[in-house]
Design an enzyme around this catalytic site. Structure first.
Site, mmCIF file in Angstrom:
data_model
loop_
_atom_site.group_PDB
_atom_site.id
_atom_site.type_symbol
_atom_site.label_atom_id
_atom_site.label_comp_id
_atom_site.label_asym_id
_atom_site.label_seq_id
_atom_site.Cartn_x
_atom_site.Cartn_y
_atom_site.Cartn_z
ATOM 1 C CB SER A 39 -0.947 0.011 1.201
ATOM 2 O OG SER A 39 -0.228 -0.121 2.413
ATOM 3 C CG ASP A 327 -3.471 6.149 6.449
ATOM 4 O OD1 ASP A 327 -2.296 5.850 6.796
ATOM 5 O OD2 ASP A 327 -4.019 5.607 5.465
ATOM 6 C CG HIS A 330 -0.551 4.128 4.210
ATOM 7 N ND1 HIS A 330 -1.804 3.766 4.679
ATOM 8 C CD2 HIS A 330 -0.004 3.014 3.678
ATOM 9 C CE1 HIS A 330 -2.012 2.482 4.431
ATOM 10 N NE2 HIS A 330 -0.938 1.996 3.828
#
Length: 363
Positions: A39, A327, A330
């Site tokens: 991600s 977040d 990340h």
């Protein structure tokens, strides 16, 4: 006379168009850029999957013109690296790329993906490292068709850069999640790192066998310093040492693997990017980089805005450039840009080994 002038106008237009194409191609330092990861660099490959690990909703992409599947407010590290390498646009996701687009490279990264096959399964569908390599092998078949034969394809691919960054989820969504996984009961941190490196090496050799020659391998960041980890710490500020310690064991073995691979493949070059060290520098010396908040997410819920990650429609913080984390897990675009620039042009001897990406591109 009029016909003669028209012909010259057509010739000039064609010459100018040809020059602009050559100029655009000449700007890039390498012909293509292939990306494997999770991600941290996924740019939309999970959008069509049945998965919780998706970010194709607002406010993700708030500084990127809208959500794309990137897990940030804006650019990821590989977006910035693509710019630094001179590409005119960002490298497209595997699930959207077609035709001659693949000749500039492909992003195969998938959120929740790991080196181990089972990693991230509690989040739903994802494309593991081995699955990403299989997708790359399909791409190589298309490159052979586009360029005419295997010899031309091999000559083309050996000049491209291959960015690989996996392993974070093997800790975050496997080893340190004993409710879903038994790995922490099966392996000590040392044994687990050995298992990961062995599997990692197998996939790198598969990429090598399909034409890859210039590898940039990113280590794992300080997961124990993420807002999600800090939310469970006593003071909300002290990094979780048992997580970071395990991450460093992996990173040290990955750096050693770089030496081993360079010895085994003299016609290739492998480099190690010290993402952990770069990240620690930002967290330890935030003001040097323009950050004010290092222990909380810009968008999230709960303690440190890290217990539940950024939800659809949630209002994020205003000053996103002041935050290291976007977040629960990340980085913001601001942090991603710093990591990418130091990976590209090392600012300290520890940033990249044995060279940085800019020198790798020149080989």
């Amino acid at each position: 006379m009029e016909s003669y002038l028209k012909k010259w106008c057509v010739v000039l237009v064609l010459l100018c168009f040809g020059f602009s194409v050559v100029k655009a191609q000449a700007q890039a330092q390498v012909p293509c850029y292939f990306i494997f990861g999770d991600s941290l660099v996924d740019n939309g490959n999970n959008n069509g999957l049945i998965s919780i690990a998706r970010s194709n909703y607002f406010p993700y992409g708030i500084d990127f013109g809208g959500p794309t599947g990137r897990f940030s407010n804006g650019k990821t590290t590989v977006d910035e690296t693509a710019e630094l390498l001179g590409f005119n646009g960002y490298i497209p996701a595997y699930n959207t790329v077609s035709g001659r687009q693949i000749l500039s490279g492909v992003n195969y990264a998938s959120a929740a993906a790991g080196i181990r096959e089972e990693t991230g399964r509690q989040l739903g569908q994802r494309i593991s490292f081995s699955g990403q390599v299989r997708n790359y092998q399909n791409t190589v078949s298309q490159v052979v068709q586009l360029l005419g034969d295997e010899t031309r394809a091999a000559d083309y691919l050996k000049r491209c850069i291959y960015s690989v960054g996996l392993g974070s989820n093997d800790y975050l969504n496997n080893y340190f999640m004993p409710t879903f996984y038994s790995s922490s009961r099966q392996f000590t941190p040392e044994q687990y790192a050995n298992d990961l490196i062995s599997r990692y090496s197998t996939q790198l050799n598969a990429l090598y066998n399909y034409g890859a020659r210039k590898f940039a391998l990113s280590g794992i960041g300080a997961i124990g310093c993420s807002p999600n980890a800090l939310a469970g710490s006593r003071d909300g500020r002290t990094c979780v040492e048992r997580i970071n310690s395990a991450n460093q064991i992996f990173n040290n073995k990955l750096r050693s693997l770089v030496d081993q691979l360079n010895n085994n493949h003299p016609d290739a070059k492998f480099i190690y990017i010290n993402a952990y060290g770069i990240f620690q520098d930002m967290i330890t010396n935030p003001s040097r980089f323009g950050f004010r908040v290092t222990n909380a997410g810009c968008c999230g819920i709960g303690r440190n805005a890290g217990q539940i990650t950024c939800l659809p429609g949630q209002r994020p913080c205003r000053d996103r450039n002041a935050y290291v984390f976007w977040d629960a897990f990340h980085p913001t675009e601001a942090a991603n840009v710093i990591i990418a620039r130091r990976s590209f042009n090392a600012q300290s001897a520890s940033d990249a080994y044995p060279m940085d990406i800019s020198r790798l591109a020149q080989l």
